[in-house]
Structure formats: structure tokens, C-alpha cells
Motif scaffolding. Structure first.
Motif, PDB file in Angstrom:
ATOM      1  N   GLN A  63       0.806  -1.222   0.000  1.00 41.77           N
ATOM      2  CA  GLN A  63       0.000   0.000   0.000  1.00 41.77           C
ATOM      3  C   GLN A  63       0.836   1.268   0.000  1.00 41.77           C
ATOM      4  N   VAL A  64       2.162   1.139   0.151  1.00 39.30           N
ATOM      5  CA  VAL A  64       3.013   2.333   0.180  1.00 39.30           C
ATOM      6  C   VAL A  64       4.079   2.313  -0.908  1.00 39.30           C
ATOM      7  N   ALA A  65       4.121   1.235  -1.698  1.00 39.12           N
ATOM      8  CA  ALA A  65       5.171   1.125  -2.716  1.00 39.12           C
ATOM      9  C   ALA A  65       4.722   0.212  -3.846  1.00 39.12           C
ATOM     10  N   SER A  66       5.403   0.356  -4.989  1.00 38.28           N
ATOM     11  CA  SER A  66       5.157  -0.588  -6.084  1.00 38.28           C
ATOM     12  C   SER A  66       6.239  -1.660  -6.006  1.00 38.28           C
ATOM     13  N   ILE A  67       5.835  -2.889  -6.258  1.00 42.62           N
ATOM     14  CA  ILE A  67       6.757  -4.020  -6.182  1.00 42.62           C
ATOM     15  C   ILE A  67       6.853  -4.642  -7.562  1.00 42.62           C
ATOM     16  N   SER A  68       8.084  -4.804  -8.033  1.00 42.69           N
ATOM     17  CA  SER A  68       8.284  -5.401  -9.353  1.00 42.69           C
ATOM     18  C   SER A  68       9.376  -6.462  -9.276  1.00 42.69           C
ATOM     19  N   THR A  69       9.440  -7.289 -10.309  1.00 44.32           N
ATOM     20  CA  THR A  69      10.486  -8.319 -10.392  1.00 44.32           C
ATOM     21  C   THR A  69      11.280  -8.097 -11.672  1.00 44.32           C
ATOM     22  N   PRO A  70      12.403  -7.346 -11.570  1.00 39.58           N
ATOM     23  CA  PRO A  70      13.209  -7.088 -12.756  1.00 39.58           C
ATOM     24  C   PRO A  70      13.848  -8.361 -13.336  1.00 39.58           C
ATOM     25  N   ASP A  71      14.148  -9.347 -12.466  1.00 39.29           N
ATOM     26  CA  ASP A  71      14.630 -10.639 -12.937  1.00 39.29           C
ATOM     27  C   ASP A  71      14.107 -11.718 -11.990  1.00 39.29           C
ATOM     28  N   PRO A  72      14.238 -13.000 -12.339  1.00 38.49           N
ATOM     29  CA  PRO A  72      13.607 -14.061 -11.540  1.00 38.49           C
ATOM     30  C   PRO A  72      14.059 -14.152 -10.080  1.00 38.49           C
ATOM     31  N   ARG A  73      15.202 -13.593  -9.742  1.00 36.16           N
ATOM     32  CA  ARG A  73      15.712 -13.710  -8.376  1.00 36.16           C
ATOM     33  C   ARG A  73      15.731 -12.388  -7.610  1.00 36.16           C
ATOM     34  N   THR A  74      15.110 -11.349  -8.157  1.00 38.13           N
ATOM     35  CA  THR A  74      15.154 -10.039  -7.507  1.00 38.13           C
ATOM     36  C   THR A  74      13.758  -9.419  -7.418  1.00 38.13           C
ATOM     37  N   LEU A  75      13.486  -8.850  -6.243  1.00 36.15           N
ATOM     38  CA  LEU A  75      12.279  -8.033  -6.065  1.00 36.15           C
ATOM     39  C   LEU A  75      12.739  -6.595  -5.910  1.00 36.15           C
ATOM     40  N   GLN A  76      12.041  -5.690  -6.551  1.00 40.17           N
ATOM     41  CA  GLN A  76      12.374  -4.273  -6.441  1.00 40.17           C
ATOM     42  C   GLN A  76      11.177  -3.549  -5.833  1.00 40.17           C
ATOM     43  N   ILE A  77      11.444  -2.820  -4.743  1.00 44.08           N
ATOM     44  CA  ILE A  77      10.391  -2.093  -4.038  1.00 44.08           C
ATOM     45  C   ILE A  77      10.647  -0.605  -4.200  1.00 44.08           C
ATOM     46  N   GLN A  78       9.715   0.081  -4.850  1.00 50.25           N
ATOM     47  CA  GLN A  78       9.864   1.519  -5.056  1.00 50.25           C
ATOM     48  C   GLN A  78       8.735   2.242  -4.328  1.00 50.25           C
ATOM     49  N   PRO A  79       9.076   2.889  -3.182  1.00 54.51           N
ATOM     50  CA  PRO A  79       8.032   3.584  -2.426  1.00 54.51           C
ATOM     51  C   PRO A  79       7.542   4.821  -3.163  1.00 54.51           C
ATOM     52  N   TRP A  80       6.276   5.130  -2.971  1.00 54.02           N
ATOM     53  CA  TRP A  80       5.708   6.329  -3.595  1.00 54.02           C
ATOM     54  C   TRP A  80       6.161   7.575  -2.842  1.00 54.02           C
ATOM     55  N   ASP A  81       6.499   7.401  -1.566  1.00 52.02           N
ATOM     56  CA  ASP A  81       6.987   8.495  -0.738  1.00 52.02           C
ATOM     57  C   ASP A  81       8.411   8.130  -0.312  1.00 52.02           C
ATOM     58  N   ALA A  82       9.407   8.874  -0.798  1.00 53.05           N
ATOM     59  CA  ALA A  82      10.813   8.535  -0.540  1.00 53.05           C
ATOM     60  C   ALA A  82      11.161   8.539   0.949  1.00 53.05           C
ATOM     61  N   SER A  83      10.407   9.274   1.770  1.00 50.86           N
ATOM     62  CA  SER A  83      10.720   9.363   3.198  1.00 50.86           C
ATOM     63  C   SER A  83      10.494   8.035   3.935  1.00 50.86           C
ATOM     64  N   ILE A  84       9.805   7.095   3.307  1.00 46.03           N
ATOM     65  CA  ILE A  84       9.485   5.825   3.967  1.00 46.03           C
ATOM     66  C   ILE A  84      10.511   4.728   3.632  1.00 46.03           C
TER      67      ILE A  84
END
Length: 184
Positions: free
Chosen positions: A52-73
């Protein structure tokens, strides 16, 4: 199926959904956003799921990338992941957090398999408890003369069949998750 058994079947179905959720939280060496489902982040004083505070993506099969919408978090997310039972150190580059899932060792696979079996067994115990509650309710209804002995026996048989079916479902889910874990 009568309404009485239907309501207990729905409860058993919810138990199976809960077991599926438990299984999703067990990482199998591949990046899966489901492992983050239980992790809560302090966001303005309120525990909030990471989704609910970030987008989660999988750039490759062994990595999760979490990009928060608010950088302070960013720091709060990193801290929440470190304090969880995930066993992965987050890498924070100031904009996103990356979780690198290492290849599982044979020993770790065995541990996770035991954990999956425990989740499955807990699910089956919960289903049996639902059946027990239903049986007690049937006996109470018969005692109050709201149903006949034949009706009670018929419903008990139906409940037992439902319980067996749901337990087999959990066994199948457990076997599938174990197979996924043991695949190299």
C-alpha cells in the motif's frame, strides 16, 4: 448440501485460503511478491502493508524491487524487511530497495519443507476443529428436538465427507509446495 453444512464448508474454504497465504509467504528461491504480504511498515504512525506504500516489481527471476511512492518511507521499509523472518538483507540505493533471493541450499530446502508441512497440518487441525464445532451444534439441535437423530447422522456423514475432501485439498497443496521447494 443443506444450509447447515454449507456454512461450515465456507469456513473450511476460508481455512484453505489461509493455508494458501501461508504457503505464499514461504520463499522458494524465486522472487515472489507474496513473501512481502505479511510485512507491515510504520507509515505516519500506522502499521501499513508494503503493497500500500510502494510498487513491487520483479526485474529478474531472483530479484524483487520495491519503489516507495513516498521517498521518506524508504528507511522504514528497509527496517521492516530486516526485522521480518524473511532472511534477506535489503539493498537500499536511496531510491529503491532491492531484495536478491539467493539459490536455496539443500538444508534450507529441508527446513522450508518442514515449515510447509507444519502450515498444512495446522490447516487440517483447523478444519477438524470446524467439524467438531459443527458436530457439537448438531447434537445440541437434536437434544432440543429441532432435528431428528436421522437428520443428525446424515449431516454428520456429510460433514465428515466435507472434512475429508478439504483435508485432501490441503494435502495436495502441501505436496505441490514441497515439489516447488525441492525443484533446483
Amino acid at each position: 448440501m443443506n444450509d447447515f453444512c454449507k456454512s461450515y464448508d465456507e469456513k473450511m474454504g476460508k481455512t484453505i485460503e489461509s493455508v494458501k497465504g501461508d504457503f505464499a509467504s514461504v520463499r522458494a528461491g524465486r522472487a515472489n511478491a507474496g513473501v512481502l504480504d505479511r510485512i507491515q511498515v510504520e507509515y505516519y504512525g500506522t502499521p501499513t502493508p508494503i503493497q500500500q506504500v510502494a510498487s513491487i516489481s520483479t526485474p529478474d527471476p531472483r530479484t524483487l524491487q520495491i519503489q516507495p511512492w513516498d521517498a521518506s518511507i524508504l528507511k522504514a521499509i528497509e527496517k521492516a524487511i530486516q526485522s521480518s523472518d524473511l532472511g534477506i538483507n535489503p539493498q537500499n540505493d536511496g531510491r529503491v530497495i532491492r531484495l536478491a533471493f539467493p539459490q536455496l541450499t539443500e538444508e534450507r530446502r529441508m527446513e522450508l519443507t518442514k515449515q510447509v508441512r507444519k502450515y498444512g497440518e495446522n490447516g487440517k487441525v483447523a478444519i477438524r476443529n470446524i467439524r467438531r464445532d459443527a458436530m457439537e451444534k448438531l447434537k445440541a439441535l437434536e437434544k432440543k428436538s429441532e432435528i431428528t437423530e436421522d437428520d443428525r447422522k446424515e449431516d454428520e456423514k456429510e460433514l465428515q465427507d466435507l472434512t475429508d475432501k478439504r483435508c485432501k485439498e490441503i494435502d495436495a497443496l502441501t505436496a505441490a509446495k514441497e515439489k516447488e521447494l525441492m525443484a533446483v
